[in-house]
Design an enzyme around this catalytic site. Structure first.
Site, PDB file in Angstrom:
ATOM      1  N   SER A   1     -11.042   2.475   3.926  1.00 10.90           N
ATOM      2  CA  SER A   1     -11.112   2.014   2.763  1.00 10.90           C
ATOM      3  C   SER A   1      -9.945   1.102   2.389  1.00 10.90           C
ATOM      4  O   SER A   1      -9.134   0.673   3.145  1.00 10.90           O
ATOM      5  CB  SER A   1     -11.319   3.157   1.786  1.00 10.90           C
ATOM      6  N   ASN A   2      -9.729   0.962   1.249  1.00 11.28           N
ATOM      7  CA  ASN A   2      -8.251   0.156   0.579  1.00 11.28           C
ATOM      8  C   ASN A   2      -7.668   0.743  -0.780  1.00 11.28           C
ATOM      9  O   ASN A   2      -8.640   1.450  -1.311  1.00 11.28           O
ATOM     10  CB  ASN A   2      -8.532  -1.246   0.735  1.00 11.28           C
ATOM     11  N   PRO A   3      -6.619   0.501  -1.050  1.00 11.83           N
ATOM     12  CA  PRO A   3      -6.089   1.082  -2.293  1.00 11.83           C
ATOM     13  C   PRO A   3      -6.666   0.459  -3.626  1.00 11.83           C
ATOM     14  O   PRO A   3      -5.992   0.696  -4.736  1.00 11.83           O
ATOM     15  CB  PRO A   3      -4.622   0.859  -2.161  1.00 11.83           C
TER      16      PRO A   3
END
Ligand code: PMT
Length: 232
Positions: free
Chosen positions: A26-28
């Site tokens: 995923s990513n932030p």
């Protein structure tokens, strides 16, 4: 043309690409940029749908627009397609994962050797898919598409490349290497480029103010398109 005459689909937040039942890529992205745009669109009277990846519930607890939750990039594409109508404005502030594991394990992957190789395959590009649908179907030609470009280097070159490749009406260049801009903060620094070659720089400001300026530009773009709404 005011936004109240249009349906607005806003996407926000990350996607999750599961490796096994307990791990994902995923990513932030927090979803805050997408929420700010959805709120502003709803305040301007448009029928607004916010399609979001996993984000904090608090952000959308009091939402006065419809929210649709998804997990993966493929689910995001399916949800966007399902909501799309002839006169939609699509604003892609989400950060979908570009790649997904070739195989998802049904059981937790065990710790074995010192290294673990994971094979990834490309996810569909949502904006490119919708652009191709517009090309193929005359009744979708009024769809107005806004992309974001989250960049860390050669930022203008990459943003202009995405504007063209994804056949967008506008792109919001997000210099995510700058302090207080981009992922998981309340403020942002954006440069908007339009299909017609205009450039508008938005210095550091709240994501709410950025959202208002983006929607001002969308309204200008819709007026310029000058198309009458398509009705069945
Ligand atoms: O959520 P926040 O914490 O508030 O952070 C906001 C943000 C940094 C996530 C947001 O401002 C932002 O920049 N969103 C775009 C992130 C991104 O995926 O950028 P990209 O340059 O990789 O993608 C370009 C465009 O294509 C984006 O509009 C993206 O939504 C879209 N895309 C990406 C991948 C994919 N498979 N299909 C797509 O359509």
């Amino acid at each position: 043309m005011p936004l109240k005459d249009r349906k607005v689909i806003v996407t926000g937040g990350p996607t999750r690409e599961w490796l096994d039942p307990v791990r994902f890529i995923s990513n932030p992205s927090s979803g805050r940029m997408g929420v700010a745009i959805a709120e502003e669109a709803a305040n301007r009277g448009s029928e607004t749908v916010f399609i979001h990846g996993p984000i904090s519930r608090e952000l959308i607890d009091r939402a006065e627009y419809r929210c649709v939750g998804i997990q993966t990039t493929v689910e995001l594409l399916d949800a966007v397609k399902k909501e799309l109508t002839q006169n939609t404005v699509l604003i892609m502030a989400a950060a979908p994962a570009d790649y997904t594991p070739v195989q998802k394990s049904d059981v937790k992957i065990k710790k074995t050797g010192d290294e673990l190789t994971i094979h990834l395959k490309k996810n569909p590009d949502i904006l490119k898919t919708i652009a191709a649908m517009k090309q193929a179907n005359f009744s979708l030609k009024n769809i107005f598409m806004v992309g974001f470009a989250a960049e860390t280097n050669d930022i203008e070159k990459y943003a202009l490349g995405k504007l063209k490749e994804k056949d967008l009406d506008m792109i919001c260049l997000n210099d995510v290497g700058q302090k207080d801009a981009g992922f998981s903060v309340d403020t942002n620094i954006i440069t908007i480029f339009t299909r017609q070659g205009e450039k508008m720089e938005l210095p550091l400001q709240s994501k709410q103010d950025v959202a208002a300026r983006i929607l001002d530009c969308v309204e200008t773009g819709l007026t310029r398109m000058g198309t009458t709404l398509i009705t069945e």
